[in-house]
Scaffold this active site. Structure first.
Site, PDB file in Angstrom:
ATOM      1  N   TYR A   1      22.420  37.742 -23.135  1.00  0.00           N
ATOM      2  CA  TYR A   1      23.321  38.900 -23.091  1.00  0.00           C
ATOM      3  C   TYR A   1      22.682  40.122 -23.741  1.00  0.00           C
ATOM      4  O   TYR A   1      21.877  39.991 -24.654  1.00  0.00           O
ATOM      5  CB  TYR A   1      24.638  38.588 -23.813  1.00  0.00           C
ATOM      6  CG  TYR A   1      25.529  37.603 -23.118  1.00  0.00           C
ATOM      7  CD1 TYR A   1      25.321  37.230 -21.797  1.00  0.00           C
ATOM      8  CD2 TYR A   1      26.593  37.010 -23.783  1.00  0.00           C
ATOM      9  CE1 TYR A   1      26.149  36.312 -21.165  1.00  0.00           C
ATOM     10  CE2 TYR A   1      27.429  36.096 -23.168  1.00  0.00           C
ATOM     11  CZ  TYR A   1      27.197  35.751 -21.861  1.00  0.00           C
ATOM     12  OH  TYR A   1      28.022  34.844 -21.242  1.00  0.00           O
TER      13      TYR A   1
ATOM     14  N   SER B   1      36.216  34.236 -18.173  1.00  0.00           N
ATOM     15  CA  SER B   1      36.653  35.097 -17.076  1.00  0.00           C
ATOM     16  C   SER B   1      38.130  34.906 -16.725  1.00  0.00           C
ATOM     17  O   SER B   1      38.494  34.770 -15.546  1.00  0.00           O
ATOM     18  CB  SER B   1      35.785  34.863 -15.833  1.00  0.00           C
ATOM     19  OG  SER B   1      35.836  35.969 -14.963  1.00  0.00           O
TER      20      SER B   1
ATOM     21  N   GLY C   1      38.045  41.291 -14.283  1.00  0.00           N
ATOM     22  CA  GLY C   1      38.944  42.440 -14.229  1.00  0.00           C
ATOM     23  C   GLY C   1      39.681  42.599 -12.920  1.00  0.00           C
ATOM     24  O   GLY C   1      40.565  43.453 -12.799  1.00  0.00           O
TER      25      GLY C   1
ATOM     26  N   LEU D   1      41.918  40.726 -11.570  1.00  0.00           N
ATOM     27  CA  LEU D   1      43.336  40.392 -11.639  1.00  0.00           C
ATOM     28  C   LEU D   1      44.188  41.494 -12.256  1.00  0.00           C
ATOM     29  O   LEU D   1      45.415  41.429 -12.197  1.00  0.00           O
ATOM     30  CB  LEU D   1      43.527  39.085 -12.412  1.00  0.00           C
ATOM     31  CG  LEU D   1      43.129  37.823 -11.615  1.00  0.00           C
ATOM     32  CD1 LEU D   1      43.002  36.617 -12.523  1.00  0.00           C
ATOM     33  CD2 LEU D   1      44.156  37.565 -10.518  1.00  0.00           C
TER      34      LEU D   1
ATOM     35  N   LYS E   1      42.997  46.743 -10.611  1.00  0.00           N
ATOM     36  CA  LYS E   1      42.426  48.102 -10.642  1.00  0.00           C
ATOM     37  C   LYS E   1      41.470  48.378  -9.481  1.00  0.00           C
ATOM     38  O   LYS E   1      41.385  49.517  -8.991  1.00  0.00           O
ATOM     39  CB  LYS E   1      41.711  48.341 -11.971  1.00  0.00           C
ATOM     40  CG  LYS E   1      40.534  47.421 -12.253  1.00  0.00           C
ATOM     41  CD  LYS E   1      40.009  47.641 -13.672  1.00  0.00           C
ATOM     42  CE  LYS E   1      38.899  46.665 -14.020  1.00  0.00           C
ATOM     43  NZ  LYS E   1      38.473  46.811 -15.434  1.00  0.00           N
TER      44      LYS E   1
END
Length: 357
Positions: free
Chosen positions: A54, A237, A242, A244, A247
């Site tokens: 990461y 997740s 994102g 769900l 947007k």
């Protein structure tokens, strides 16, 4: 009210929300990351997840920054080490991330030992509470793949060697517990069988797999393994990147700094798994959004509450790039779904099954 807690192991209590830090060092600057970590602790979150690869999208210039940011925050805030639970991961074989130990080519003992030491240095700590194999050394269908192809199997490092390296790290005090990630029922059972037969100090307590309204593959086999073997799910997740929140299906396509807009074309793995042009995905999101609004909650509330409602979920591993997102997830964790809402969710799932495997 703070976040509820879960006993992941006899001497390891974690918050039922786990703050995933894969945006630190890419989407989030160091000061922004500090603010988010401060807010998470203030909300009662004690569980933080990272990985040696990461932030994402992964690249050589930023690799390891997420762990580094956590370590710098701990030192700057003088955080008592026993106040937080740190989880991180060793990368599996990769033909793309050549900057991480040459691939890494395999999860052999040398790679695992080196990865642990590097993570300890970046985190600035003497030990890691939960150390996870990010994805298997052997071939498995994952990250959007659904069918096992025997022809793709390749030579892989023996599970005995992997567990021996992890066990040595437990014995030396570098890690406390072992977790798996992106695993299959076969993989979980094979690790447990090998550990039970040959080793005494490999304490495998969790598997971190994707689980959300759009991906319930965990329930098809792996849930039974985890139930009988007392392995907890760390559900990553929970908002399906994102999606769900709804947007991305707004008239403007969502904010320009939303991850799948910001990194469009650079995030091939996520874009294939979370294909925004998939008609079944769009229909499912519309249905879940409708259920949420009909019951007076936001789509995000419904998504988080659904994951935490699962009896085998120890913690939902969520990401947030902004303080309001963290607060929304925190508030959503207090919601308990009524049986009627769960029935509505299951009906949608029957019609639109796992569009984001």
């Amino acid at each position: 009210m703070g976040v509820s807690m879960f006993q992941l192991a006899p001497d390891l209590t974690v918050s039922r929300l786990c703050f995933g830090t894969m945006t630190f060092g890419e989407q989030n600057t160091l000061p922004q990351s500090f603010c988010l970590l401060d807010a998470a602790v203030d909300a009662g979150i004690n569980f933080f997840d990272s990985a040696e690869m990461y932030p994402v999208p992964q690249r050589k210039e930023t690799q390891g920054r997420s762990e580094e940011f956590i370590g710098r925050w701990m030192r700057a805030r003088n955080v008592p080490r026993d106040r937080i639970v740190l989880a991180t991961k060793v990368a599996g074989p990769s033909g793309q991330m050549t900057w991480i130990r040459g691939g890494p080519k395999s999860l052999d003992a040398k790679n695992i030992s080196e990865a642990i030491d590097n993570s300890l240095t970046r985190l600035g700590t003497d030990y890691i509470d939960l150390y996870q194999i990010h994805w298997p050394d052997r071939y498995v269908p994952m990250f959007g793949e659904t069918e096992y192809d025997p022809g793709q199997q390749y030579e892989s490092v023996a599970i005995e060697e992997q567990l021996d390296a992890l066990g040595n790290a437990v014995t030396s005090g570098k890690i406390r517990y072992i977790g798996l990630s992106n695993e299959t029922p076969y993989g979980v059972m094979k690790f447990l069988q090998t550990s039970n037969n040959m080793f005494s100090n490999q304490k495998i307590v969790s598997v971190q797999n994707s689980y959300n309204l759009l991906c319930r593959n965990f329930d098809c086999g792996l849930a039974e393994c985890c139930h009988h073997e007392s392995i907890s799910l760390l559900a990553y997740s929970p908002m399906a990147m994102g999606i769900l929140s709804g947007k991305y299906f707004s008239p403007d396509g969502g904010p320009s700094d939303a991850r799948m807009n910001l990194f469009r074309g650079r995030y091939s793995g996520a874009e294939s798994r979370y294909n925004l042009s998939n008609a079944i995905l769009r229909a499912a999101v519309a249905e879940y959004t409708s259920i949420a609004r009909k019951n007076g909650v936001s789509p995000a509330f419904l998504a988080i509450a659904f994951v935490l409602n699962h009896p085998l979920v120890a913690s939902a591993v969520f990401g947030a790039t902004k303080l309001w997102q963290l607060r929304e997830v925190h508030n959503a964790s207090k919601i308990r779904l009524a049986a009627e809402i769960t029935a509505e969710i299951n009906e949608v799932h029957r019609r639109y099954k796992n569009p984001c495997p």
